[in-house]
Each structure stands twice: as structure tokens, then as C-alpha cells.
Design a protein around this motif. Structure first.
Motif, PDB file in Angstrom:
ATOM      1  N   ILE A 193      -9.620 -23.598  -2.822  1.00  0.00           N
ATOM      2  CA  ILE A 193      -8.886 -23.569  -3.962  1.00  0.00           C
ATOM      3  C   ILE A 193      -8.839 -21.782  -4.405  1.00  0.00           C
ATOM      4  N   ASP A 194      -9.546 -22.002  -5.379  1.00  0.00           N
ATOM      5  CA  ASP A 194      -9.620 -20.836  -5.893  1.00  0.00           C
ATOM      6  C   ASP A 194      -9.619 -19.623  -5.137  1.00  0.00           C
ATOM      7  N   LEU A 195      -9.887 -19.374  -4.405  1.00  0.00           N
ATOM      8  CA  LEU A 195     -10.688 -18.218  -3.533  1.00  0.00           C
ATOM      9  C   LEU A 195      -8.746 -17.731  -3.105  1.00  0.00           C
ATOM     10  N   LEU A 196      -8.356 -19.040  -1.639  1.00  0.00           N
ATOM     11  CA  LEU A 196      -7.294 -18.808  -1.245  1.00  0.00           C
ATOM     12  C   LEU A 196      -6.246 -18.158  -2.684  1.00  0.00           C
ATOM     13  N   ALA A 197      -5.778 -18.716  -3.506  1.00  0.00           N
ATOM     14  CA  ALA A 197      -4.718 -18.702  -4.620  1.00  0.00           C
ATOM     15  C   ALA A 197      -5.347 -17.090  -5.085  1.00  0.00           C
ATOM     16  N   VAL A 198      -6.064 -16.794  -4.846  1.00  0.00           N
ATOM     17  CA  VAL A 198      -6.135 -15.232  -5.002  1.00  0.00           C
ATOM     18  C   VAL A 198      -5.377 -14.515  -3.418  1.00  0.00           C
ATOM     19  N   GLU A 199      -6.006 -14.645  -2.739  1.00  0.00           N
ATOM     20  CA  GLU A 199      -5.648 -13.786  -1.358  1.00  0.00           C
ATOM     21  C   GLU A 199      -3.681 -14.530  -1.565  1.00  0.00           C
ATOM     22  N   THR A 200      -3.211 -15.678  -1.722  1.00  0.00           N
ATOM     23  CA  THR A 200      -2.283 -15.856  -1.736  1.00  0.00           C
ATOM     24  C   THR A 200      -1.246 -14.860  -2.215  1.00  0.00           C
ATOM     25  N   ILE A 201      -1.846 -14.456  -3.676  1.00  0.00           N
ATOM     26  CA  ILE A 201      -0.989 -13.717  -4.639  1.00  0.00           C
ATOM     27  C   ILE A 201      -0.955 -12.333  -4.451  1.00  0.00           C
ATOM     28  N   ASN A 202      -1.669 -11.279  -3.446  1.00  0.00           N
ATOM     29  CA  ASN A 202      -2.162 -11.088  -3.068  1.00  0.00           C
ATOM     30  C   ASN A 202      -1.952 -10.011  -2.277  1.00  0.00           C
ATOM     31  N   ILE A 203      -1.294 -10.836  -0.943  1.00  0.00           N
ATOM     32  CA  ILE A 203      -0.518 -10.982   0.483  1.00  0.00           C
ATOM     33  C   ILE A 203       0.850 -11.333   0.130  1.00  0.00           C
ATOM     34  N   THR A 204       0.981 -11.475  -0.812  1.00  0.00           N
ATOM     35  CA  THR A 204       2.909 -11.981  -1.434  1.00  0.00           C
ATOM     36  C   THR A 204       3.469 -10.709  -2.258  1.00  0.00           C
ATOM     37  N   LYS A 205       2.247  -9.843  -2.433  1.00  0.00           N
ATOM     38  CA  LYS A 205       2.312  -8.846  -3.320  1.00  0.00           C
ATOM     39  C   LYS A 205       2.905  -7.352  -2.339  1.00  0.00           C
ATOM     40  N   VAL A 206       1.534  -7.584  -1.506  1.00  0.00           N
ATOM     41  CA  VAL A 206       1.317  -6.309  -0.187  1.00  0.00           C
ATOM     42  C   VAL A 206       2.674  -6.594   0.456  1.00  0.00           C
ATOM     43  N   ARG A 207       2.684  -8.175   1.089  1.00  0.00           N
ATOM     44  CA  ARG A 207       4.047  -7.983   1.534  1.00  0.00           C
ATOM     45  C   ARG A 207       5.930  -7.417   1.258  1.00  0.00           C
ATOM     46  N   ALA A 208       5.678  -7.611  -0.134  1.00  0.00           N
ATOM     47  CA  ALA A 208       6.746  -7.460  -0.727  1.00  0.00           C
ATOM     48  C   ALA A 208       6.988  -5.887  -0.741  1.00  0.00           C
ATOM     49  N   ASN A 209       6.126  -4.541  -0.739  1.00  0.00           N
ATOM     50  CA  ASN A 209       6.417  -3.283   0.192  1.00  0.00           C
ATOM     51  C   ASN A 209       5.725  -2.795   1.117  1.00  0.00           C
ATOM     52  N   GLY A 210       7.096  -2.494   1.546  1.00  0.00           N
ATOM     53  CA  GLY A 210       6.776  -1.645   2.728  1.00  0.00           C
ATOM     54  C   GLY A 210       6.179  -1.069   3.625  1.00  0.00           C
ATOM     55  N   TRP A 211       4.892  -0.292   2.351  1.00  0.00           N
ATOM     56  CA  TRP A 211       4.720   1.243   2.232  1.00  0.00           C
ATOM     57  C   TRP A 211       3.088   0.576   2.477  1.00  0.00           C
ATOM     58  N   ALA A 212       3.099  -0.822   1.173  1.00  0.00           N
ATOM     59  CA  ALA A 212       1.490  -1.424   1.287  1.00  0.00           C
ATOM     60  C   ALA A 212       1.331  -2.156   2.521  1.00  0.00           C
ATOM     61  N   SER A 213       2.559  -3.243   3.470  1.00  0.00           N
ATOM     62  CA  SER A 213       2.584  -3.754   4.352  1.00  0.00           C
ATOM     63  C   SER A 213       1.981  -3.424   5.281  1.00  0.00           C
ATOM     64  N   GLU A 214       2.400  -2.015   5.398  1.00  0.00           N
ATOM     65  CA  GLU A 214       2.589  -1.291   6.962  1.00  0.00           C
ATOM     66  C   GLU A 214       0.651  -0.834   7.025  1.00  0.00           C
ATOM     67  N   LEU A 215       0.311  -0.629   5.256  1.00  0.00           N
ATOM     68  CA  LEU A 215      -0.913   0.034   5.488  1.00  0.00           C
ATOM     69  C   LEU A 215      -1.878  -1.641   5.839  1.00  0.00           C
ATOM     70  N   TYR A 216      -0.991  -2.468   5.307  1.00  0.00           N
ATOM     71  CA  TYR A 216      -2.373  -3.233   5.190  1.00  0.00           C
ATOM     72  C   TYR A 216      -2.148  -3.790   7.581  1.00  0.00           C
ATOM     73  N   ASP A 217      -0.706  -4.070   7.620  1.00  0.00           N
ATOM     74  CA  ASP A 217      -1.471  -3.999   9.251  1.00  0.00           C
ATOM     75  C   ASP A 217      -1.830  -3.110  10.391  1.00  0.00           C
ATOM     76  N   ARG A 218      -1.969  -2.064   9.145  1.00  0.00           N
ATOM     77  CA  ARG A 218      -2.371  -0.938  10.616  1.00  0.00           C
ATOM     78  C   ARG A 218      -4.276  -1.505   9.955  1.00  0.00           C
ATOM     79  N   SER A 219      -4.316  -1.472   9.068  1.00  0.00           N
ATOM     80  CA  SER A 219      -6.282  -1.998   8.884  1.00  0.00           C
ATOM     81  C   SER A 219      -6.069  -3.318   9.700  1.00  0.00           C
ATOM     82  N   MET A 220      -5.591  -4.192   9.280  1.00  0.00           N
ATOM     83  CA  MET A 220      -5.595  -5.609  10.188  1.00  0.00           C
ATOM     84  C   MET A 220      -5.966  -4.901  11.894  1.00  0.00           C
ATOM     85  N   GLU A 221      -5.117  -4.635  12.292  1.00  0.00           N
ATOM     86  CA  GLU A 221      -5.204  -4.261  13.745  1.00  0.00           C
ATOM     87  C   GLU A 221      -6.417  -3.543  14.112  1.00  0.00           C
TER      88      GLU A 221
END
Length: 391
Positions: A55-83
Motif C-alpha cells: 500500500i505504501d508504493l501504491l498510495a504514492v502512485e495514486t496521488i501522482n496519477i490523480t495530479k497528472v489526470r487533473a492537468n490536461g497537458w500532463a495527462s496527454e503526456l502521460y498517455d502518449r508516453s504510456m502508449e
């Protein structure tokens, strides 16, 4: 100074992990885990992998992905990187794993720089404008040069392979940051994706401003110069510089989180080449404290040498049971993993500090568990307990 070191460690853990604050707010471990799974499952192709991680590892990534998804530019960058990452994995698992493994050591070193920065971070709100500017650009330059740049090079190597362009680790590693930004923007199909809005200055130029200290300040503004041939000047207010620092951190978070979640999601496919990296002792100790935080325990004192490691746990929850105390003292094994000391001592205190339990273990007993000679339950029979007000 040991007190200063412990205060810095505590601040770093609270900055790195949100779990202590969640427990203090009254959320249970079950509440936190349910929220984590709800947030992360849509980001995984293999959501069953989530059960493999703490849970310690996943909690950090939960906060990170929530912040990324709240920002359109960052969310696009995340999606393109993951793709790009998932495309290479789908087309050739072996090549994908091999490319990822080439960058493991560099990323491990980069994260060491990042964790060190987190531990030393402090509020700059009250600094005069010249010191504020210097400190913020020091943070910006360190994050880009020491950590983000490595992630960008790894991503470029992956995208080149994804698009069938032959490239080696040494070739990509030797590229300048400006070239990496230019090539990666092209490969990701967006020439502006590494320009911070609304200033539209490329990431590498912010690094250059920080690295060359191309800054001047007066009582109200910050003047930044960039460009090798044609010098450009941008005038910023204090709040704008903080916004730039936050934008750069958000960019870093998008890239790093895509890499981390990809590794967590695809671990079974990547393990053929990726073996992980050895952390420094200080990083192991920091992660020990983060692990304790995942259970609602704050490490308020940590003393370590070859002969003895001592950790004092403070319970941030309102729980007040003997079982809770025993749960805390089970961290003697994790303390051994982090320190390899001969004697391990964990002291637990309740939130009111009216009850204590001290557990002492020996290195040879922990080593038996580590080598698989004994199960974890063996520890309960060999640990010495000292109780106060639990009798």
C-alpha cells in the motif's frame, strides 16, 4: 546533528508519502486501499497485478496519477508516453525488456538524487526575492538535470524502437537535453508538448537558465535570460516562478509515473531482463520510514550503526490495542533489511504516549527468514518484548 537528521527524515517521508496524513484524518487502512484500487485499476492493463504491491508504493502512485489526470497537458503526456511503452511491449517483449533494463541503473541513480532533494526540502515562502529565486532555480535545475533528463532519454530510446528506428543506449545517453526534447517531441507527435504554458519556453531552456544562473532580481520581479545565439528575456513575478516550478514537477510526475505504472503493470514481461537496482543505505532507511507510514506509524527517532539499529514508532492513529503494538514491532525485520545491524530494536508508543512496547531482535534470526530457512512467524518466538502498561 541527530535531531536535525530525524526532523529532515520525517519531513521527507511526509512529503513523499500521503499516508500519515490520511491516517491522521481518520481514514482506515481499508478505506485507503479501496480508494487506491479504484484510482489505479483503470490505469492498468493487468489490474490483478495490484495485489502484488504494498500500500505504501501504491498510495504514492495514486496521488501522482490523480495530479497528472487533473492537468490536461500532463495527462496527454502521460498517455502518449504510456502508449509508446505498451506499443513496444506488444510488438516485441524481449526488445522492450532489454531497452528498459539498459536504463535501470541510471534511473536508480536519478531517483537517489530525487529522494535526497525531497528529504532536504523546506518552505521558501518567507525568503527574500533574491534567495527565493536562487533556491527555486536550484530545485528546478536539480530536478531536470539530475532526474527528469534520465527518464526522458529512456522514453526517447523506447519511442525510437517503437517506431522501428535503430538506436543504442550509448547513442541516446550521449545526446544533449535540447536534442532529446526535440526528438522526443517529434516522436510523440506534438512539437509543443515539452513547452510550459503560457510561457511556451522549452524545458531545456529552463534547465539552462537554472544551470547558468541567467537571472537578475529587483524588489518585485525576476528577469531570466535564455538562448545561445539570440538572447531572450522573460520577466516573472514571484508567484509565476513558483508556478513554473510546479509545472516542471508536474511534467516530471507525468513521465515518471508512466514509467513506474508501466513497470508495475508489466512486471511479468519485463523481469526477463530487468533486475532492479541497489539503493544507497540512506535510501533504504528512507523507504523503511515510508513503509512504516503505510501502516500509520511515524518514525520519530532512528539511530543506526553496525552493532545496533533503533527505531521509535509513534502511532498517528487513535487505535489503542495490544495487537496494534505487536504489528508495529514486527518492523524489526524490515529494520534489519534496511540496516543489516547485529541488534534491531523497535519501540512503539500510542498516540497519547501512555503505552509502550519495545521489541528486540537479532541479525541471525532475521537472516534465517531472509534465506527462507524459517517463516516470518518464527520471529514472534525469538523476539524479546518489553512492555509498559500493557500488563
Amino acid at each position: 546533528n541527530l535531531a536535525t537528521r530525524n526532523n529532515r527524515l520525517s519531513r521527507g517521508v511526509r512529503a513523499f508519502s500521503p499516508l500519515l496524513q490520511a491516517f491522521e484524518a481518520g481514514y482506515s487502512r481499508e478505506d485507503i486501499k479501496a480508494h487506491i484500487l479504484k484510482t489505479l485499476e483503470p490505469e492498468f492493463d493487468n489490474p490483478e497485478m495490484l495485489e502484488s504491491y504494498g500500500i505504501d508504493l501504491l498510495a504514492v502512485e495514486t496521488i501522482n496519477i490523480t495530479k497528472v489526470r487533473a492537468n490536461g497537458w500532463a495527462s496527454e503526456l502521460y498517455d502518449r508516453s504510456m502508449e509508446a511503452r505498451r506499443s513496444l511491449l506488444a510488438s516485441d517483449k524481449n526488445i522492450c525488456a532489454e531497452v528498459c533494463s539498459k536504463w535501470e541503473a541510471d534511473i536508480g541513480k536519478a531517483l537517489t538524487f530525487y529522494w535526497s532533494a525531497v528529504k532536504f526540502e523546506y518552505s521558501k515562502t518567507d525568503l527574500p526575492i533574491d534567495e527565493y529565486t536562487y533556491e527555486l532555480f536550484r530545485n528546478i535545475g536539480g530536478l531536470i538535470e539530475g532526474t527528469l533528463q534520465v527518464y526522458l532519454k529512456e522514453l526517447l530510446h523506447i519511442t525510437l524502437c517503437t517506431h522501428g528506428k535503430s538506436s543504442s543506449y550509448s547513442e541516446v545517453s550521449s545526446l544533449s537535453l535540447g536534442t532529446v526534447i526535440s526528438k522526443l517531441s517529434e516522436e510523440l507527435g506534438n512539437s509543443d508538448i515539452f513547452k510550459l504554458s503560457p510561457w511556451m519556453i522549452p524545458l531545456n531552456q529552463w534547465r539552462n537558465i537554472a544551470q547558468h544562473l541567467s537571472i537578475d532580481t529587483d524588489n518585485f520581479s525576476i528577469n531570466c535570460r535564455y538562448g545561445a545565439k539570440n538572447q531572450h528575456i522573460i520577466k516573472l513575478e514571484r508567484d509565476e516562478l513558483m508556478e513554473i516550478a510546479r509545472s516542471i514537477f508536474t511534467l516530471y510526475s507525468a513521465i515518471r509515473t508512466s514509467q513506474t505504472i508501466f513497470f508495475l503493470d508489466s512486471a511479468d514481461s519485463l523481469i526477463s531482463h530487468c533486475k532492479g537496482f541497489k539503493r544507497k543505505d540512506a535510501d533504504e532507511q528512507f523507504q523503511f520510514c515510508v513503509g512504516a507510514a503505510s501502516q500509520g506509524f511515524e518514525v520519530i527517532d532512528l539511530k543506526i550503526d553496525t552493532n545496533k539499529a533503533y527505531a521509535e514508532f509513534y502511532d498517528v492513529t487513535d487505535e489503542n490495542s495490544f495487537e496494534r503494538a505487536v504489528h508495529a514491532t514486527q518492523f524489526v525485520y524490515q529494520l534489519w533489511i534496511a540496516t543489516r545491524s547485529d541488534i534491531l530494536v523497535v519501540k512503539y508508543s500510542t498516540k497519547l504516549r501512555d503505552k509502550y512496547l519495545i521489541a528486540t531482535a537479532k541479525s541471525e534470526d532475521c537472516e534465517k527468514i531472509y534465506k527462507g530457512e524459517e517463516s516470518f512467524t518464527y520471529l514472534s518466538g525469538v523476539v524479546d518484548f518489553e512492555m509498559e502498561q500493557y500488563i
